[in-house]
Design a protein around this motif. Structure first.
Motif, PDB file in Angstrom:
ATOM      1  N   GLN A  14      12.630 -13.619 -39.627  1.00 23.00           N
ATOM      2  CA  GLN A  14      11.693 -12.552 -39.269  1.00 23.00           C
ATOM      3  C   GLN A  14      12.065 -11.797 -38.021  1.00 23.00           C
TER       4      GLN A  14
ATOM      5  N   ASP B 193      -1.389 -12.327 -43.944  1.00 20.60           N
ATOM      6  CA  ASP B 193      -0.438 -12.901 -43.001  1.00 20.60           C
ATOM      7  C   ASP B 193       0.972 -12.830 -43.587  1.00 20.60           C
TER       8      ASP B 193
ATOM      9  N   TYR C 106      13.277 -13.202 -46.979  1.00 27.45           N
ATOM     10  CA  TYR C 106      13.282 -14.524 -47.600  1.00 27.45           C
ATOM     11  C   TYR C 106      14.500 -14.674 -48.492  1.00 27.45           C
TER      12      TYR C 106
ATOM     13  N   ASP D  37       1.457 -10.003 -47.413  1.00 32.55           N
ATOM     14  CA  ASP D  37       2.491 -10.931 -47.839  1.00 32.55           C
ATOM     15  C   ASP D  37       3.063 -10.590 -49.203  1.00 32.55           C
TER      16      ASP D  37
ATOM     17  N   HIS E 149      -3.839 -22.938 -51.712  1.00 33.28           N
ATOM     18  CA  HIS E 149      -3.563 -21.615 -51.164  1.00 33.28           C
ATOM     19  C   HIS E 149      -4.576 -20.595 -51.652  1.00 33.28           C
TER      20      HIS E 149
ATOM     21  N   SER F  99       0.535 -18.188 -52.008  1.00 30.83           N
ATOM     22  CA  SER F  99       0.755 -18.169 -50.574  1.00 30.83           C
ATOM     23  C   SER F  99      -0.576 -18.403 -49.885  1.00 30.83           C
ATOM     24  N   ARG F 100      -0.488 -18.741 -48.628  1.00 27.59           N
ATOM     25  CA  ARG F 100      -1.684 -19.172 -47.914  1.00 27.59           C
ATOM     26  C   ARG F 100      -2.681 -18.037 -47.707  1.00 27.59           C
TER      27      ARG F 100
ATOM     28  N   TYR G  36       5.198 -12.893 -43.179  1.00 25.64           N
ATOM     29  CA  TYR G  36       6.053 -13.908 -42.574  1.00 25.64           C
ATOM     30  C   TYR G  36       5.689 -15.312 -43.038  1.00 25.64           C
ATOM     31  N   GLN G  37       5.368 -15.446 -44.295  1.00 26.67           N
ATOM     32  CA  GLN G  37       5.179 -16.760 -44.890  1.00 26.67           C
ATOM     33  C   GLN G  37       5.744 -16.721 -46.302  1.00 26.67           C
TER      34      GLN G  37
END
Lengths: 112, 115
Positions: free
Chosen positions: A50, B99, A33, A98, B29, B94-95, B101-102
């Motif tokens: 990614q 997961d 990012y 994440d 979120h 974040s969501r 890649y966010q």
């Protein structure tokens, strides 16, 4: 533990010139990012990469991911005063969640 | 616009006096994070909430606590602030923690000063 090294630490560029900021990871990169931070403020999301070889652009800012080199670069074309700030790269700590680890940032100054 | 809001933007407290920083989000979120960022340093994750589940980073001092009374709000409590706790505190969302890649979405931060 994973570390992200950004180079250069700071950069002074004449308005209108191009510039590149690099981010190198000590471990395998998953999500990468790029964020921008103005002094004393929060982080603004710029782009996410990614996949190896992926390249994304937003206005005059382009980011690329070189998975093999565990490296990403951020390129600004024809810099403007509005580009001034701190650019931070961040990377997912694993492929399973994440949580993001950040670099220390590159401080960009634009000279009029 | 959906966003992450931190209050106050600037907080001054006395050495040893408890202080609470606030974060709210309209993104709905599931995950909320608290980071500490010192001058010219990378943001350092203190802890996060995934829904109601609290997850502390191993090196986060006991002096730092957090509460999430509902999806929208999260608080950072510093029980006995020391001079070394002066920093920018960033809240992010974040969501879904499972997961990658966010991106995480950040508030404007609260700058904490200790007298």
């Amino acid at each position: 533990s994973q570390e992200l090294e950004q180079s250069p630490q700071s950069l002074i560029v004449q308005e209108g010139k191009n510039l590149t900021i690099n981010c190198t990871s000590s471990k395998t990169l998953y999500g990468l990012y790029w964020y921008k931070q103005k002094y004393g403020e929060g982080l603004i999301f710029l782009m996410m990469l990614q996949k190896g070889g992926e390249e994304k652009s937003h206005e005059k800012i382009t980011a690329k991911l070189d998975e093999k080199k565990q490296q990403s670069s951020l390129h600004i074309t024809a810099s403007q005063p509005s580009h001034a700030g701190i650019y931070l790269c961040g990377a997912d700590r694993s492929a399973r969640d994440d949580k993001i680890i950040f670099g220390k940032g590159t401080r960009l100054h634009i000279l009029p | 616009d959906a966003m992450v809001i931190q209050n106050p933007r600037y907080q001054v407290t006395q050495f040893g006096k408890p202080v609470t920083l606030s974060c709210s989000q309209t993104l709905n979120h599931n995950v909320m994070y608290w980071y500490q960022q010192k001058s010219s340093q990378a943001p350092k994750l203190l802890f996060h909430y995934y829904d109601k589940d609290f997850n502390n980073e191993a090196d986060t001092p006991d002096n730092f606590q957090s509460r999430r009374p509902n999806t929208s709000f999260c608080f950072l409590d510093i029980r006995s602030p020391g001079l070394g706790d002066a920093a920018m505190y960033l809240c992010a969302t974040s969501r879904d923690i499972t997961d990658p890649y966010q991106p995480q979405h950040f508030g404007d931060g609260t700058r904490l000063s200790i007298l």
